[in-house]
Design a protein around this motif. Structure first.
Motif, short mmCIF file in Angstrom:
data_model
loop_
_atom_site.label_atom_id
_atom_site.label_comp_id
_atom_site.label_asym_id
_atom_site.label_seq_id
_atom_site.Cartn_x
_atom_site.Cartn_y
_atom_site.Cartn_z
N TRP A 282 -6.67 -2.25 -8.48
CA TRP A 282 -6.55 -3.59 -7.89
C TRP A 282 -5.26 -4.26 -8.38
N LYS A 285 -2.33 -2.61 -6.69
CA LYS A 285 -2.20 -3.03 -5.29
C LYS A 285 -1.62 -4.44 -5.20
N GLN A 286 -1.99 -5.32 -6.12
CA GLN A 286 -1.44 -6.67 -6.11
C GLN A 286 0.07 -6.67 -6.30
N SER A 289 1.31 -3.34 -3.23
CA SER A 289 0.67 -3.03 -1.95
C SER A 289 1.45 -3.64 -0.79
N ILE A 294 -3.76 -9.93 0.22
CA ILE A 294 -3.93 -9.54 -1.18
C ILE A 294 -5.16 -10.25 -1.73
N GLN A 371 -7.60 -2.37 0.14
CA GLN A 371 -8.20 -3.42 -0.69
C GLN A 371 -9.59 -3.81 -0.20
#
Length: 835
Positions: A282, A285-286, A289, A294, A371
Motif C-alpha cells: 500500500w 502504491k501510494q 502507483s 490513491i 488498490q
C-alpha cells in the motif's frame, strides 16, 4: 399489521427515509423466505440518504455521481475523525472497527443482491436477523454520534423479530443465555475478527519458549492468500479456528496488555506477516502507483507498523535466533521498500528463514492486485475471518500444562515440542518465569536440530527417530515390564517422562545438566543422520567413520553408537565444543563395531533382508549393562563378549553377574551369527543380498589388499563388470563365443543368476570412473581398468597364477564364478572369521 420494529428511529429520519423504513417493516412476514433480498435495497437507501444529510448539515456537498455508498461512507469516516480531534481526542480517532466492517458488510450484501455475482448465496432467516441487527447498529451509531440529539441508544431486540418470524433463537445463543447469569468460569471465550485481535493497538504478543517454532510453509500461506483473493467479494464470515491465550499478570490493567499465546501462534504470526505485506504494498502504491485514485492506508495498519512502540508488538523466544530476528525485521523495520526487500531476501537465501519465504510468497500473490482489489482483500481478511479467542486466565507457570493438554487431545503437535514442554515443566515455576529466555537458549544450544541442512519435514523425521532411539536406549535401565514403547507420539512422551520421573522443581543448573547430557545423544544422532562424520574431521564420529558406514542395518546402529560412546568415552563429552575425546579407546570401539558389522552382514547375506534386529540388540545391551563397564579390564573384553553373545556360545564361556543376566542370553537361533561355512557358501552360491553389503565386503577386501589403508574417492560406486543389462548388446555374441551350444534365452537366464554375485562387482569413483564405463564391452572396460590403480582389478583369481581383470582376455560366467570363490574365501577367512 406490520410491527414497529424501528420506532426508535422515526424522529431522526426524513419522511422519505421513514417511508423506506416502514416498507422494511411491512415486508417482514413469515411467509416470505426472500426477506433478506427484498429489504437489502431499502436498508442501503436509508443509510445513504442519512449519511448524505449528515454531510450536508456540515456544508459538505457531493455531486450526484459521487453519492455512492462507498464515497458517502468514506466522507463520513473522515468527518468522524475530524470531529473527534476537534473535541480534544487525539487517539483512536478512526471509525470504530465494528461500524466500519458492518457497513461494508451491508454494502457488499446489497451489491450481491443488486448485481448478481458468481457467488450463489441462499439467504436464511438467520441471515435476515443478522442483516437487520447490522442495519440497526450502523444507523444507531450515525444518529447517536452526528445528530447531537436525545437518542435512546439500545441494542436491537432480537426476540421481537424472532416472534414475528415464528423462529427460535440459535441454539448456542439459547444455551449461552441460560448460562450467562450463573457464569462463574475463570475461562473467558469470545468470537472476534482477526483485525480486532491481531491489529489491536492495546495488545502485544508474546510466544512462550515451550511453543513449537514458526513453521507454516509457503504452500499453506499461498493456499490461505489465494483463497481470500478468490472470495474477496464474499460477504459471509469464515471461521479461522480457536486461539488460546493468557494475559501476562502485570499487564492486565495496563494500557497495553501482553497476550501470551498458548495455541495459535502460527495463525497470529502469519496474519501479522500478511498485514505487513499489505502495508508495504500500500505504501509503495501510494508513492509509485499510476492508478487514478490513491486510497488511504487503513488506520489499523498504521497503528500496528508505524506507531510509537510498534517494535514491541511481537516477541518470539522459541526456535532459532535467526528465524526470530527475521520475523522481527519483517514486522518492525521501516526502511525503504527496496531496502526491506533486499534484507528480507538475505534472511531467505542466507538464513533459510521460513518467515522470509512466506513473506515473498504472500507478496507475490498480492503484488498483482490494484488498490481496490488490495483493499477488498484487506477487508475480507481483517473483518470476515473470525476466531474464537479463549482466555484461560492462568499464570505463565500453569499455561504449559494447558498447552500440553490442548495438544494431547487431538491438535497436531510434534513429539519434540511436547518433550521441550515437559523439560520446561521440570523447572521450578518461579525460576522459569524469571529466566525463561536463558532457559530457552540453553535448550536450543544443546537440543536444536536446525543446523541440519535438510527440509523441515526431514528434520521432524530425524527428531522422531532420535527420540524413539533415545527412549529405547535409556529404558534399558528399567525393568522390561515398564517398557512398552511404540513409535506414536503419546508413547514417546510417556516413556520420556518415565526417564526423568525423579526430577522435579529443579533449578537452571540442573536443567542445563539434563539437556547437556541429552545434547550428547543429539550430537551423535545428527552426525549419524546427516553423515557429516564421513568428511568432517571435527565431527564427533569422524574417527569411527569407516566402521559406522559399514553397518548396513541402520535401524539398530544408533543404539549401538549410543552404547559404545557411553562405555568407552564416559564423561568425555564437552558440551561447550560439542566434542567427545575417545582417541585412547578408538581401537576398542572399532573392534566392537566390527563384531556388529560381521553379525549383521553375515546374517542378512545368509538368511536374507527384512529381519527386525532391534529387540535382539536391546537384549544384548541389557546383558552388557550388568558388567562394570567403567573397568578397563572389562572394556577390553567387550568386543569378544559381543562376539560370543551373538554367536550363541556356550553358557560356561561367560561369567554371569547374577541369574537375571543369564536369562538375557540370545535364544533366537535365527539371529545367531552364521558359521564360517554358512557365510562362505552363501557368498559363493547366492547373489549378494543388497548393494550395501556388496559395497562393505569389497571395501573391506580392498583395504586388506593394501595393508588396511582406505582408498579415498569422491564417491564410491559399485560397478558391474558384466553389465546389468546385456539385451541388445555385443555381450550376447561375446558370451555365445565362449559356449557355442548355449541359446540366447539361456544366456539371459544365466546372466540374471550371475549378475549380482560378488565376483561381478568392482568399486569405482562414480564421478571419475564409473560414468565412463557404462555398458561397454569387456575389452573396452579392461583398457580403462589398466589405467586405474585399483587393487580389486589386480586381484588374482582362478587356476592361472597371474589371472586378473587386467590380464584376462575374457570375462564371462566362468570368470565370475572363479572370482566369486576367490573373493569369498578372502573375505571369510582373512577378514570376518580370521583366527
Amino acid at each position: 399489521m406490520p410491527k414497529k420494529l424501528f420506532k426508535k428511529f422515526y424522529n431522526f429520519l426524513s419522511d422519505q427515509e421513514n417511508k423506506e423504513l416502514q416498507m422494511i417493516e411491512s415486508k417482514i412476514i413469515i411467509e416470505n423466505e426472500d426477506i433478506a433480498v427484498n429489504i437489502s435495497m431499502e436498508i442501503s437507501k436509508i443509510l445513504e440518504s442519512k449519511m448524505n444529510r449528515i454531510l450536508e448539515s456540515r456544508q459538505i456537498y457531493l455531486d450526484s455521481f459521487e453519492k455512492t455508498s462507498k464515497t458517502l461512507f468514506y466522507e463520513i469516516c473522515r468527518l468522524y475523525s475530524e470531529e473527534k480531534k476537534e473535541s480534544g481526542i487525539s487517539k483512536n480517532t478512526a471509525m470504530p472497527k465494528v461500524i466500519y466492517s458492518t457497513f461494508n458488510y451491508l454494502r457488499n450484501w446489497r451489491n450481491d443482491d443488486g448485481h448478481p455475482s458468481e457467488i450463489n448465496v441462499n439467504r436464511s432467516f438467520t441471515d435476515v436477523i443478522h442483516l437487520i441487527k447490522c442495519f440497526d447498529l450502523v444507523l444507531s451509531f450515525l444518529i447517536d454520534f452526528f445528530d447531537n440529539e436525545d437518542f435512546q441508544k439500545e441494542p436491537f431486540n432480537e426476540d421481537v423479530l424472532l416472534k414475528i418470524l415464528n423462529q427460535r433463537k440459535h441454539f448456542i445463543e439459547e444455551i449461552t443465555d441460560l448460562n450467562k447469569e450463573a457464569d462463574t468460569s475463570s475461562i473467558k471465550l469470545g468470537k472476534i475478527d482477526i483485525s480486532s485481535f491481531v491489529l489491536n493497538p492495546e495488545i502485544n504478543f508474546f510466544i512462550p519458549s515451550y511453543q513449537r517454532k514458526y513453521r507454516w510453509d509457503e504452500e499453506t500461506c499461498k493456499e490461505l492468500v489465494t483463497g481470500i483473493i478468490n472470495k474477496s467479494k464474499n460477504i459471509d464470515d469464515e471461521y479461522f479456528g480457536t486461539i488460546a491465550i493468557t494475559i501476562e499478570g502485570n499487564t492486565k490493567n495496563s494500557p497495553i496488555r501482553i497476550v501470551r499465546l498458548i495455541d495459535g501462534q502460527q495463525r497470529v504470526t502469519t496474519s501479522l506477516i500478511i498485514f505487513r505485506v499489505i502495508f508495504d504494498l500500500w505504501k509503495e502504491k501510494q508513492l509509485n502507483s499510476y492508478e487514478s485514485e490513491i486510497l488511504e492506508i487503513p488506520e489499523d495498519l498504521k497503528l500496528t507498523f508505524l506507531s510509537e512502540g510498534h517494535e514491541n508488538k511481537y516477541k518470539n523466544v522459541t526456535g532459532n535466533e535467526l528465524e526470530n530476528k527475521s520475523i522481527e525485521f519483517i514486522l518492525n523495520d521501516n526502511s525503504t521498500y527496496s531496502e526491506r526487500i533486499n534484507k528480507i531476501n538475505n534472511f531467505e537465501t542466507i538464513g533459510k528463514s521460513q518467515a522470509a519465504k512466506n513473506y515473498f510468497v504472500i507478496h507475490d500473490e498480492l503484488s498483482s492486485l490494484n488498490q481496490e482489489e488490495l483493499h477488498l482483500f484487506y477487508e475480507r481478511y481483517a473483518y470476515r475471518f473470525l476466531i474464537s479467542c479463549v482466555d484461560f486466565n492462568k499464570t505463565p507457570a500453569e499455561e504449559m500444562e494447558i498447552f500440553e493438554t490442548l495438544n494431547s487431545k487431538g491438535t497436531e503437535l510434534e513429539s519434540f515440542d511436547m518433550i521441550k514442554n515437559f523439560l520446561f515443566n521440570l523447572i521450578n515455576k518461579n525460576i522459569f518465569l524469571e529466566k525463561e529466555i536463558e532457559i530457552t537458549e540453553i535448550f536450543n544450544e544443546h537440543m536444536s536440530f536446525d543446523d541440519l541442512k535438510v527440509d523441515k519435514a526431514t528434520i521432524r523425521k530425524v527428531q522422531e527417530t532420535f527420540l524413539f532411539s533415545y527412549c529405547e536406549y535409556k529404558l534399558l535401565n528399567f525393568k522390561p515390564i515398564e517398557n512398552n514403547l511404540s513409535k506414536n507420539k503419546k508413547s514417546i512422551l510417556k516413556h520420556f517422562k518415565k526417564i526423568y520421573e525423579d526430577k522435579n522443581n529443579i533449578d537452571v543448573n540442573e536443567f542445563r545438566k539434563i539437556v547437556s547430557e541429552i545434547g550428547k545423544y543429539v550430537a551423535l544422532a545428527k552426525s549419524f543422520e546427516s553423515k557429516s562424520y564421513e568428511n568432517n574431521s571435527n565431527d564427533v564420529l569422524f574417527p569411527l567413520r569407516y566402521n559406522i558406514a559399514n553397518i548396513a542395518h541402520k535401524d539398530v546402529l544408533l543404539l549401538i553408537i549410543f552404547y559404545i560412546v557411553d562405555v568407552f568415552a564416559k564423561n568425555k563429552w564437552d558440551s561447550y565444543s560439542k566434542t567427545i575425546n575417545y582417541k585412547d579407546k578408538a581401537k576398542l570401539m572399532k573392534n566392537t563395531l566390527f563384531e556388529f558389522e560381521k553379525w549383521i552382514i553375515s546374517l542378512v547375506q545368509v538368511w536374507g533382508p527384512g529381519q527386525s534386529l532391534q529387540k535382539t540388540i536391546l537384549k544384548l545391551l541389557r546383558f552388557m549393562n550388568f558388567f562394570d563397564t567403567s573397568n578397563l579390564a572389562i572394556q577390553e573384553q567387550i568386543p569378544n563378549m559381543v562376539k560370543k553373545w551373538l554367536a550363541m556360545d556356550e553358557e560356561d564361556s561367560f561369567t554371569f553377574q547374577n541369574k537375571e543376566q543369564k536369562k538375557l542370553l540370545l535364544e533366537n537361533i535365527n539371529h545367531k551369527t552364521p558359521t564360517m561355512e554358512q557365510f562362505k557358501n552363501s557368498l559363493i552360491t547366492k547373489k549378494v543380498q543388497d548393494k550395501n553389503i556388496a559395497m562393505v565386503l569389497l571395501k573391506r577386501l580392498e583395504s586388506s589388499l593394501i595393508n588396511d589403508w582406505e582408498i579415498k574417492r569422491e564417491k564410491n560406486s559399485l560397478e558391474h563388470i558384466m553389465p546389468k543389462s546385456i539385451k541388445g548388446t555385443k555381450w550376447i555374441e561375446y558370451l555365445k563365443d565362449q559356449n557355442s551350444d548355449i541359446t540366447e534365452k539361456e544366456i539371459n537366464d544365466k546372466h540374471d543368476e550371475y549378475m549380482d554375485k560378488i565376483g561381478n562387482y568392482l568399486i569405482l569413483d562414480k564421478n571419475k570412473e564409473n560414468s565412463k564405463i557404462s555398458n561397454g564391452e569387456f575389452d573396452v572396460k579392461r583398457k580403462d581398468f589398466i589405467n586405474w590403480n585399483n587393487p580389486l582389478c589386480t586381484l588374482i583369481f582362478g587356476d592361472t597364477a597371474n589371472k586378473n581383470l587386467l590380464t584376462t582376455e575374457r570375462f564371462g560366467f566362468v570368470e565370475i564364478e572363479e572370482r566369486t570363490k576367490t573373493i569369498s574365501n578372502l573375505i571369510v577367512e582373512n577378514i570376518y572369521y580370521k583366527k
